[in-house]
Design an enzyme around this catalytic site. Structure first.
Site, PDB file in Angstrom:
ATOM      1  N   CYS B 115       0.887  -1.168   0.000  1.00 47.00           N
ATOM      2  CA  CYS B 115       0.000   0.000   0.000  1.00 47.00           C
ATOM      3  C   CYS B 115       0.917   1.207   0.000  1.00 47.00           C
ATOM      4  O   CYS B 115       1.467   1.565   1.044  1.00 47.00           O
ATOM      5  CB  CYS B 115      -0.914   0.005   1.222  1.00 47.00           C
ATOM      6  SG  CYS B 115      -1.896   1.522   1.336  1.00 47.00           S
ATOM      7  N   CYS B 118      -0.789   4.426   2.096  1.00 49.81           N
ATOM      8  CA  CYS B 118      -0.965   4.408   3.554  1.00 49.81           C
ATOM      9  C   CYS B 118      -0.470   3.070   4.073  1.00 49.81           C
ATOM     10  O   CYS B 118       0.751   2.820   4.045  1.00 49.81           O
ATOM     11  CB  CYS B 118      -2.379   4.765   3.993  1.00 49.81           C
ATOM     12  SG  CYS B 118      -3.724   3.941   3.144  1.00 49.81           S
ATOM     13  N   SER B 119      -1.348   2.173   4.503  1.00 47.17           N
ATOM     14  CA  SER B 119      -0.862   0.916   5.075  1.00 47.17           C
ATOM     15  C   SER B 119      -1.969  -0.131   5.022  1.00 47.17           C
ATOM     16  O   SER B 119      -2.097  -0.942   5.932  1.00 47.17           O
ATOM     17  CB  SER B 119      -0.412   1.127   6.517  1.00 47.17           C
ATOM     18  OG  SER B 119      -1.424   1.804   7.240  1.00 47.17           O
ATOM     19  N   CYS B 120      -2.785  -0.123   3.958  1.00 50.34           N
ATOM     20  CA  CYS B 120      -3.937  -1.023   3.849  1.00 50.34           C
ATOM     21  C   CYS B 120      -3.493  -2.483   3.935  1.00 50.34           C
ATOM     22  O   CYS B 120      -2.496  -2.875   3.317  1.00 50.34           O
ATOM     23  CB  CYS B 120      -4.659  -0.772   2.533  1.00 50.34           C
ATOM     24  SG  CYS B 120      -5.331   0.891   2.421  1.00 50.34           S
TER      25      CYS B 120
END
Lengths: 218, 216
Positions: B115, B118-120
């Site tokens: 991701c 962000c940090s999905c």
């Protein structure tokens, strides 16, 4: 927004800590912050607004402070913006305003069940048919904008091919601005060499992109 | 009421930067005590969530899904067709997995998930993401230098094995289905699940060991 969070393809960040211990939390405060974020979100927040609040952290802080620290600052800033906390409360750590009725405590099994109940769907029916079909060549938008968007800089103004259509999903650029409207969503395949000339000719990069990020490629 | 005003929030961040303690643990401790004092959450509820994601929800769920797909061709077909429905059968559907896509490694394709924005991550299936997955180093390099990233994780690929990088830019989440190791025909589904590493389901591991505990 063209912020520090848009990291794909940026250079200079060095090697990855491949020997990181495989544990969910590396310090107690990380687990506390994870749990706070899972339990105290506000009804009018959207996932895209929360992401945008995180993107708005000062870029030096964004890149240098610990990951869950950025969740803390995001949660606090979003609380203050929504009027849930005052700046004074956030800084002092002491409640000044009205108190809520205390929430009942959850058990572990109830928390596990709550995770199952959080299978939030983002697809919604729309009247418009999809503009693109699988296999079609598309060109991505060349410019972004100052709000939240999910078209990364590295994939702007590039040619790709529609790999899959996923129906219409809530459009993040609008959702981050408080408007829930759906738009057709596609997985788009890019030859890695169309993004970076030095890439292996066999490699591909897939992004999930909304219809208004795309136009037909001639 | 939420403002959805970028300029207002940027100013809030500047004030927080100036006034919050620098130490992350102190920041979070103060936030927790404030939220508890205001009656927004109890410490016991936070304890329960930490324990849920430490003991109950984690990569063992994903490993179960992969091992079942190796053993059950019908389940594998359902998983590749609609992964969210398939994991619902096992009770793993939940936070961040309502739109899930399973991507299968083959002799000629290796899949890698990132991701960049962000940090999905598919929380209800794989638990809390590793820290490296959330670092600028991984997020910047996975799309541009996937083979260099894989080499750091000890995975070397022939040039003619194609790397497919999946950047999680929407609410779809990805599960890599690694190849079943040769010589595991006699193992049960439960034994096979022990071979499936968390990193293999993200794509930073490829050649799994044929016995639990053997380094791949």
């Amino acid at each position: 927004m063209d912020g520090a969070h848009d990291l794909g393809g940026r250079e200079g960040f060095g090697p990855i800590d491949v020997n990181e211990p495989e544990v969910p939390f590396h310090a107690d405060w990380e687990g506390r912050m994870w749990a706070i974020s899972k339990t105290t979100g506000q009804p009018d927040w959207t996932i895209d607004w929360w992401r945008h609040v995180r993107e708005l952290i000062d870029p030096v802080d964004y890149l240098s402070r610990p990951y869950f620290d950025s969740w803390a600052q995001t949660q606090i800033a979003a609380f203050i913006d929504s009027g849930v906390l005052t700046m004074g409360e956030a800084i002092s750590g002491k409640a000044e305003g009205a108190l809520h009725e205390p929430q009942p405590a959850l058990t572990v099994d109830e928390a596990v069940a709550a995770v199952s109940s959080q299978a939030t769907r983002f697809d919604q029916p729309v009247d418009a048919p999809p503009a693109f079909s699988v296999g079609q060549s598309v060109l991505t938008a060349s410019a972004g904008h100052s709000g939240h968007t999910r078209l990364p800089q590295y994939a702007r103004g590039r040619r790709g091919v529609i790999h899959a259509h996923h129906g219409a999903h809530i459009m993040p650029d609008k959702s981050a601005a408080g408007r829930e409207e759906a738009e057709h969503l596609y997985s788009v395949a890019f030859a890695a060499q169309a993004l970076w000339p030095e890439a292996n000719r066999n490699d591909r990069v897939f992004l999930d992109l909304w219809e208004s990020y795309l136009e037909p490629a001639g | 009421m939420t403002s959805f005003d970028s300029t207002k929030v940027a100013e809030i961040h500047r004030q927080l930067h100036a006034h919050l303690p620098s130490d992350s643990a102190l920041r979070v401790k103060a936030l927790e005590s404030l939220l508890v004092e205001k009656g927004m959450v109890t410490a016991e509820t936070l304890d329960a969530w930490v324990e849920a994601y430490s003991e109950k929800i984690g990569p063992k769920r994903g490993a179960h899904v992969v091992a079942k797909a190796w053993c059950d061709a019908d389940f594998k077909a359902r998983l590749l067709d609609d992964a969210a429905s398939a994991i619902r059968e096992l009770g793993y559907l939940g936070n961040a997995t309502a739109h899930l896509k399973a991507v299968e490694n083959t002799a000629t394709v290796h899949n890698l998930v990132v991701c960049t924005l962000c940090s999905c991550y598919p929380f209800s299936l794989l638990g809390v993401a590793p820290n490296w997955y959330k670092t600028a180093a991984y997020r910047s390099r996975a799309v541009r230098d996937p083979r260099g990233v894989l080499a750091e994780f000890g995975v070397s690929l022939a040039d003619d094995v194609a790397v497919h990088v999946w950047d999680s830019t929407a609410e779809l989440r990805y599960l890599v289905v690694p190849q079943r190791p040769a010589g595991t025909e006699a193992l049960s589904e439960a034994e096979l699940a022990k071979l499936v590493t968390r990193n293999a389901m993200i794509g930073t591991d490829r050649d799994l060991a044929a016995q639990p505990g053997e380094g791949a």
